[in-house]
Design an enzyme around this catalytic site. Structure first.
Site, PDB file in Angstrom:
ATOM      1  N   THR A   1       0.876  -1.187   0.000  1.00 25.52           N
ATOM      2  CA  THR A   1       0.000   0.000   0.000  1.00 25.52           C
ATOM      3  C   THR A   1       0.914   1.239   0.000  1.00 25.52           C
ATOM      4  O   THR A   1       1.310   1.680  -1.076  1.00 25.52           O
ATOM      5  CB  THR A   1      -0.968   0.018   1.201  1.00 25.52           C
ATOM      6  OG1 THR A   1      -0.231  -0.133   2.412  1.00 25.52           O
ATOM      7  CG2 THR A   1      -1.995  -1.098   1.085  1.00 25.52           C
TER       8      THR A   1
ATOM      9  N   THR B   1       1.019  -8.463  13.086  1.00 26.05           N
ATOM     10  CA  THR B   1       1.029  -7.002  13.041  1.00 26.05           C
ATOM     11  C   THR B   1       1.118  -6.436  11.635  1.00 26.05           C
ATOM     12  O   THR B   1       1.632  -5.361  11.468  1.00 26.05           O
ATOM     13  CB  THR B   1       2.223  -6.482  13.850  1.00 26.05           C
ATOM     14  OG1 THR B   1       3.409  -7.027  13.301  1.00 26.05           O
ATOM     15  CG2 THR B   1       2.105  -6.844  15.293  1.00 26.05           C
TER      16      THR B   1
ATOM     17  N   GLU C   1       6.251   4.212   7.405  1.00 25.83           N
ATOM     18  CA  GLU C   1       5.866   5.427   6.685  1.00 25.83           C
ATOM     19  C   GLU C   1       6.765   6.600   7.059  1.00 25.83           C
ATOM     20  O   GLU C   1       6.805   7.025   8.207  1.00 25.83           O
ATOM     21  CB  GLU C   1       4.392   5.737   6.948  1.00 25.83           C
ATOM     22  CG  GLU C   1       3.488   4.747   6.212  1.00 25.83           C
ATOM     23  CD  GLU C   1       2.013   4.904   6.543  1.00 25.83           C
ATOM     24  OE1 GLU C   1       1.205   4.426   5.746  1.00 25.83           O
ATOM     25  OE2 GLU C   1       1.687   5.484   7.580  1.00 25.83           O
TER      26      GLU C   1
ATOM     27  N   ASN D   1      -0.074  10.446   6.098  1.00 20.93           N
ATOM     28  CA  ASN D   1      -1.281  10.071   6.825  1.00 20.93           C
ATOM     29  C   ASN D   1      -2.315  11.179   6.995  1.00 20.93           C
ATOM     30  O   ASN D   1      -3.448  10.914   7.388  1.00 20.93           O
ATOM     31  CB  ASN D   1      -0.910   9.505   8.191  1.00 20.93           C
ATOM     32  CG  ASN D   1      -0.360   8.107   8.044  1.00 20.93           C
ATOM     33  OD1 ASN D   1      -1.054   7.225   7.571  1.00 20.93           O
ATOM     34  ND2 ASN D   1       0.897   7.915   8.404  1.00 20.93           N
TER      35      ASN D   1
ATOM     36  N   THR E   1      -8.826  11.126   1.351  1.00 18.56           N
ATOM     37  CA  THR E   1      -9.399  12.249   0.585  1.00 18.56           C
ATOM     38  C   THR E   1      -8.418  12.759  -0.453  1.00 18.56           C
ATOM     39  O   THR E   1      -7.244  12.446  -0.418  1.00 18.56           O
ATOM     40  CB  THR E   1      -9.789  13.404   1.528  1.00 18.56           C
ATOM     41  OG1 THR E   1      -8.663  13.734   2.316  1.00 18.56           O
ATOM     42  CG2 THR E   1     -10.951  13.005   2.386  1.00 18.56           C
TER      43      THR E   1
END
Lengths: 399, 399
Positions: free
Chosen positions: B150, B187, B269, B394, B399
């Site tokens: 992702t 996890t 991230e 994040n 959106t």
């Protein structure tokens, strides 16, 4: 109660001061404060549960509760934590010196510290400023509220009045927050002063009860400091008080504590939004609190709110995390509202206009409500969003 | 075992594929993968403890452990979590369709999903791609490792070989990580495939034991996803195995799992550093784990490491938080090393050159060691630093 006052009424019997002593690198910032009562006062307090508490926490715990309180000296810039025996000696020396200058006993002096951990406590700098600190005492807490600030951008003060019989009393509080803020007993430095009547037998339980629904419900970054302390000081000890009157006092103190907790969350390091979360429908207060804490500390929730992103899946995820290991039934019906707009009703997603909700989130306060549909318990708490500014502030604090 | 390989050996008996089906907004990214065994295989798995688990977690849990495994289909882009009855039906429909196309039974098909929570599961899009997915099966896991990504910036693959008697076997694993990563059972999505011999009676406990010292010791942001799953699949079921041989297999599987866990943390991230934390000297493994988790999830620790700031007070603070509420003695002697350099020895701060240590922290991996000086237990885990990039990623995901 307002944030825009420049001066705040102090309850009868209190004097405060705040000065620049030179502890901080920025020599233009106040860093030393004093709270002084004219007579013996009551003190209740709750302290950090961190297993490496600062020197002041260990020292004050031994004196809590007190019915002989006279003075509390607080410094910002140095935490006096992980400073070994030297730190303990320096703190003791400070209380002896201050007691001597004020003409009181050593064990009537309390201390607080906030700042960097592991640096030698600057006792010489502080000691050299004690005279000036005492000279500056006045019936106003503005300067001491400034003296406890570290990365806070605003001083945090709140007050309420309470009527007992035909008399009005004042409750005035001030606090510092910003980083290392997380609900676990006391969660920052906070001081609430009052001339409302309180019996000595009640002061400690009153302090603990107040902190449960205020400072214990606020989180900035999930980290509980080594120094967190909340003190309630009362200049009007009484032998007895009716239960109804005691609850009135508690109510006023709690309102001040909640106002300070919200100011702390709103001024969290780098914060753009105050996040107010209410968890209702719990089978117990503990269930509600688990969900509350998981949401208040979720980086993914906090960044979504910063981005005005109505990504409610992260709220569901955080709630499910908070409940992990509990007897809560998997995928039990959950309802979620953001800014009063339902996005999930009893486990079923609701269609909504993302753009409309995103616009609704573009306000200073973002309100989130979760209904667990299991019972009648509820709890409310506060956090702030996670922004680039938090990273900037914290990636370079000591160096 | 290396990250630079472009193709990885797959154990005997496995075929994999990964394709673009069109689930993701970016239509150039793979989003659908398949693991297929030629014969009935063993599957052990551990799943998220989140109380709002995704549809695939609920579905797979009922089939775990299995000695009849034949296929696992995984999609990225849609979590199939909080999708209500429609999501459950869609998942079931998918397993029926895939079983039919592969000529196997429905309950031999496992599923996994990762992506946005609360969006309708795109069953039509997936169903239309099943033929292509099967056509692309080959003895290589590169494409399926890509299909599960992702916000991962790199695919995560690792392999080991293990010798049992005079035969060599292969253990190959791949995983996705990035966000919502925190140690609480499984996890993330992780798959380890092997042709090393394992008895059915051992597969589940082996999976759980492996996850304890690998995936359960990694944290990116403290958030445990609704979808986290770790699957161990063995194409070589045997009736019996000597304990020594089983431990050899476990050792190889664990090495792959640890390699994947580290890749996940390193590619968290926005991460710039891999943080490796060892907590030793604990009176129990649980004590060590509490301290480990508190350090791995502390925003203040993670931002300090991003800033190459040797602010060890934050490590002490985090350790003390992790131990809050335990019987650990306040301010017990603690030692801390950063990049092998002692900064705190048995509770006493050590003088060190901040500039030298800051430079030593300017490496890809920052190693931290805490000694609790209380016992002989130890644990190691991994995290990453917290940077502005994490916020960027994040603050605007849906959106």
């Amino acid at each position: 109660m307002t944030e825009t006052h420049t001066s705040f009424p102090l309850p009868a019997g209190f004097l405060c001061s705040g000065i620049i002593s030179g502890i901080k690198e920025d020599k233009s910032k106040k860093d030393l404060g004093l709270i002084h009562t004219k007579k013996d006062a009551l003190l209740g307090a709750v302290y950090t549960q961190n297993k490496f508490p600062s020197v002041h926490v260990g020292y004050c715990r031994n004196l809590t509760p007190s019915n002989r309180f006279r003075a509390l000296i607080v410094n910002s810039g140095n935490a006096n934590a992980a400073t070994g025996q030297k730190g303990i000696q320096a703190n003791l020396h400070l209380t002896v010196k201050l007691a001597s200058l004020l003409g009181i006993e050593q064990n009537q002096v309390f201390t607080s510290s906030t700042g960097i951990i592991g640096r030698p406590f600057p006792i010489a700098t502080i000691e050299a400023s004690l005279g000036k600190l005492i000279e500056n005492l006045q019936p106003d807490c503005t300067t001491v509220a400034e003296a406890i600030m570290t990365t806070d951008t605003k001083k945090k003060i709140a007050y309420e009045t309470v009527r007992i019989g035909d008399k009005h009393y004042t409750v005035t509080g001030f606090a510092k927050g910003s980083g290392m803020i997380h609900p676990n007993m006391a969660t920052m430095l906070a001081y609430i002063l009052t001339d409302a009547p309180i019996p000595f037998a009640e002061i400690q339980s009153l302090t603990a009860r107040v902190s449960e629904k205020s400072f214990n419900c606020v989180s900035v970054d999930g980290d509980t400091s080594t120094n967190d302390s909340f003190y309630l000081i009362c200049s009007n000890p009484v032998a007895k008080l009716q239960q109804r009157e005691l609850e009135s006092v508690k109510h006023a103190v709690e309102k001040v504590a909640v106002a300070l907790a919200k100011q702390i969350a709103r001024d969290g390091e780098g914060a753009r939004h105050l996040i107010e979360v209410t968890v209702c429908g719990g089978t117990s207060i503990e269930t509600c609190r688990k969900v509350l804490r998981a949401i208040l500390t979720s980086s993914l929730v906090k960044t979504a709110i910063y981005g005005k992103d109505p990504n409610w899946g992260r709220l569901l995820m955080a709630a499910g995390n908070g409940l992990a290991g509990s007897s809560f039934q998997n995928n039990a019906p959950l309802s979620i509202k953001i800014q009063e707009i339902p996005v999930l009703v009893a486990g079923e997603p609701v269609e909504f206009e993302e753009a409309v909700l995103s616009t609704a989130m573009d306000r200073e306060t973002v309100r989130i409500e979760l209904d667990l549909h299991g019972g009648t318990y509820s709890i409310t708490g506060w956090s702030c969003d996670l922004t680039e500014e938090y990273i900037h502030i914290n990636a370079d604090y000591t160096t």
